[in-house]
Design a protein around this motif. Structure first.
Motif, mmCIF file in Angstrom:
data_model
loop_
_atom_site.group_PDB
_atom_site.id
_atom_site.type_symbol
_atom_site.label_atom_id
_atom_site.label_comp_id
_atom_site.label_asym_id
_atom_site.label_seq_id
_atom_site.Cartn_x
_atom_site.Cartn_y
_atom_site.Cartn_z
ATOM 1 N N UNK A 1 0.836 -1.188 0.000
ATOM 2 C CA UNK A 1 0.000 0.000 0.000
ATOM 3 C C UNK A 1 0.880 1.252 0.000
ATOM 4 N N UNK A 2 0.456 2.289 -0.720
ATOM 5 C CA UNK A 2 1.206 3.552 -0.643
ATOM 6 C C UNK A 2 1.224 4.122 0.772
ATOM 7 N N UNK A 3 0.360 3.619 1.661
ATOM 8 C CA UNK A 3 0.334 4.094 3.050
ATOM 9 C C UNK A 3 1.349 3.345 3.927
ATOM 10 N N UNK A 4 1.989 2.321 3.400
ATOM 11 C CA UNK A 4 2.931 1.533 4.197
ATOM 12 C C UNK A 4 4.115 2.384 4.667
ATOM 13 N N UNK A 5 4.373 2.316 5.963
ATOM 14 C CA UNK A 5 5.514 3.046 6.523
ATOM 15 C C UNK A 5 6.808 2.642 5.828
ATOM 16 N N UNK A 6 6.951 1.333 5.624
ATOM 17 C CA UNK A 6 8.169 0.833 4.985
ATOM 18 C C UNK A 6 8.332 1.417 3.589
ATOM 19 N N UNK A 7 7.296 1.315 2.776
ATOM 20 C CA UNK A 7 7.427 1.768 1.385
ATOM 21 C C UNK A 7 7.576 3.277 1.301
ATOM 22 N N UNK A 8 6.850 3.997 2.174
ATOM 23 C CA UNK A 8 6.975 5.459 2.159
ATOM 24 C C UNK A 8 8.404 5.880 2.474
ATOM 25 N N UNK A 9 9.032 5.173 3.413
ATOM 26 C CA UNK A 9 10.423 5.500 3.733
ATOM 27 C C UNK A 9 11.359 5.085 2.603
ATOM 28 N N UNK A 10 11.167 3.872 2.108
ATOM 29 C CA UNK A 10 12.101 3.355 1.103
ATOM 30 C C UNK A 10 12.086 4.184 -0.180
ATOM 31 N N UNK A 11 10.913 4.665 -0.555
ATOM 32 C CA UNK A 11 10.846 5.360 -1.848
ATOM 33 C C UNK A 11 11.568 6.697 -1.815
ATOM 34 N N UNK A 12 11.978 7.121 -0.628
ATOM 35 C CA UNK A 12 12.804 8.330 -0.549
ATOM 36 C C UNK A 12 14.269 8.053 -0.897
ATOM 37 N N UNK A 13 14.569 6.792 -1.228
ATOM 38 C CA UNK A 13 15.928 6.478 -1.675
ATOM 39 C C UNK A 13 16.908 6.238 -0.549
ATOM 40 N N UNK A 14 16.407 5.857 0.635
ATOM 41 C CA UNK A 14 17.310 5.553 1.750
ATOM 42 C C UNK A 14 17.971 4.187 1.520
ATOM 43 N N UNK A 15 19.135 3.949 2.161
ATOM 44 C CA UNK A 15 19.810 2.648 1.982
ATOM 45 C C UNK A 15 18.941 1.509 2.508
ATOM 46 N N UNK A 16 18.928 0.420 1.774
ATOM 47 C CA UNK A 16 18.122 -0.724 2.162
ATOM 48 C C UNK A 16 18.981 -1.985 2.073
ATOM 49 N N UNK A 17 18.676 -2.939 2.927
ATOM 50 C CA UNK A 17 19.315 -4.254 2.880
ATOM 51 C C UNK A 17 18.195 -5.281 2.885
ATOM 52 N N UNK A 18 18.174 -6.134 1.875
ATOM 53 C CA UNK A 18 17.109 -7.143 1.750
ATOM 54 C C UNK A 18 17.741 -8.527 1.797
ATOM 55 N N UNK A 19 17.180 -9.388 2.639
ATOM 56 C CA UNK A 19 17.748 -10.724 2.829
ATOM 57 C C UNK A 19 16.681 -11.787 2.599
ATOM 58 N N UNK A 20 17.054 -12.806 1.839
ATOM 59 C CA UNK A 20 16.196 -13.974 1.597
ATOM 60 C C UNK A 20 16.947 -15.201 2.107
#
Lengths: 235, 235
Positions: free
Chosen positions: B79-98
């Motif tokens: 959702x565009x309301x997601x805290x995670x996505x709202x923060x991430x779309x600002x281009x902050x560093x992210x680490x994704x692990x599977x």
């Protein structure tokens, strides 16, 4: 808290409520959020791997690692040379997440596809466990979280191995669980579509154990290995 | 890059090497580190859930979420309301692990207990996917990563649903895989102990599909549901 009667049983740790804070509160689909210790402990005890999030110079890291729980303490461990543990033991903020995938949820629309899952997110700071009895209890918890019953059969840690293992503890205080169960939820109009919908349950199933190729033939497989049941972990 | 001959096949994206940087390099047990795209893609395609790490005001968050991959792009959505996505779309560093758990490794000593696993850690920054065809391809990848074959059977996203879904892309460039396989490694002296040792392989196994309770009886179960094989995801 003072114990009025020192003979009385101590309060079980799950009686203290979890802290529902701005960071631990489930925001998306809040009805899926749970804040009771029993729910949180059950998920932690069934899981095998947690994902540890920490920040170094503004950069987030997410590292999978084994863990153990003893009452209201969450333990991780590793080599004292580990970048993750060296950073965490300085008391920096940490977020630890355990996720169990319970099923695929196939809706009639792409939009409502989902998964059934149970997850726990835990916030706090970690401190090294130095007291030998507590440290040994944490090491037992790691082994028993992998497979209950194993600790009594194996060679226990030597003094050197104890020294070569850094154990960190996080109190389970500020945590939440998020759970989805059940069938898909479709838009009202879509229920009339001739599309199969439902759930495919998933579980971590063991295949028959593979003895170490150099294992002597006269060593029998223990019952807790032959009968290993990952969900039974939670008991 | 310019295509000299527009008829020629584009370079497959897995020909570009992954970046082995100070943050993506596997530090602990470096021989378990892998930096080739095929290995990384296979793990990503078999996984169902990733753990997304990001930082808000110095606090790390680790959130489990579904994902999809198309060539060298890793997609998450919500959702565009997601805290995670709202923060991430600002281009902050992210680490994704599977992380895929392949088995329990039972050694003769507590110290050498381990798990067999395959994990991928991906670093970068996320950008919103706005171009409609790319966005639809990403939405297809989410569904097909849950269960291949599903996309052709379902009601595709409406214009409103497209608008209500924020899709973020991360290029798969700075990433590494870490893999442990095989039997336990014990201390030399411990091999003489009369202790069973070996591996319990684990896999995500499907139970029989459960139709939506309101599903009409005349809708047959599709072959890709009845024959669902989680490992087959990777093919």
């Amino acid at each position: 808290m003072n114990q009025i009667n020192p003979q009385a049983q101590p309060e079980p740790p799950h009686s203290e409520p979890l802290l529902k804070t701005s960071r631990s509160k489930v925001r998306r689909v809040p009805k899926r959020g749970h804040y009771d210790r029993q729910q949180v402990y059950q998920i932690l005890d069934e899981g095998l791997v947690c994902h540890v999030g920490f920040v170094v110079d503004g950069q987030p890291f997410v590292i999978p690692t084994a863990y153990g729980r003893v009452e209201d303490q969450f333990y991780i461990h590793g080599s004292p040379a580990s970048r993750m543990l060296r950073n965490l033991q300085q008391g920096i903020p940490v977020c630890i997440t355990v996720t169990l995938i319970d099923g695929l949820v196939l809706a009639r629309s792409a939009f409502h596809h989902s998964m059934n899952y149970r997850s726990v997110v835990l916030f706090g700071t970690a401190t090294p466990v130095l007291e030998p009895d507590l440290k040994l209890a944490a090491l037992k918890a790691f082994t028993e979280n992998i497979i209950p019953g194993r600790w009594n059969d194996i060679r226990l840690p030597s003094r050197q191995e104890m020294a070569a293992t850094l154990v960190l503890a996080l109190p389970i205080a500020e945590a939440s669980a998020k759970v989805r169960t059940g069938p898909p939820k479709d838009d009202e109009a879509d229920y009339a579509l001739p599309i199969w919908a439902g759930e495919i349950p998933l579980r971590h199933s063991p295949a028959p154990a593979i003895p170490d190729p150099v294992l002597s033939d006269d060593i029998a497989i223990p019952a807790y290995v032959a009968g290993y049941n990952p969900v039974g972990d939670a008991m």
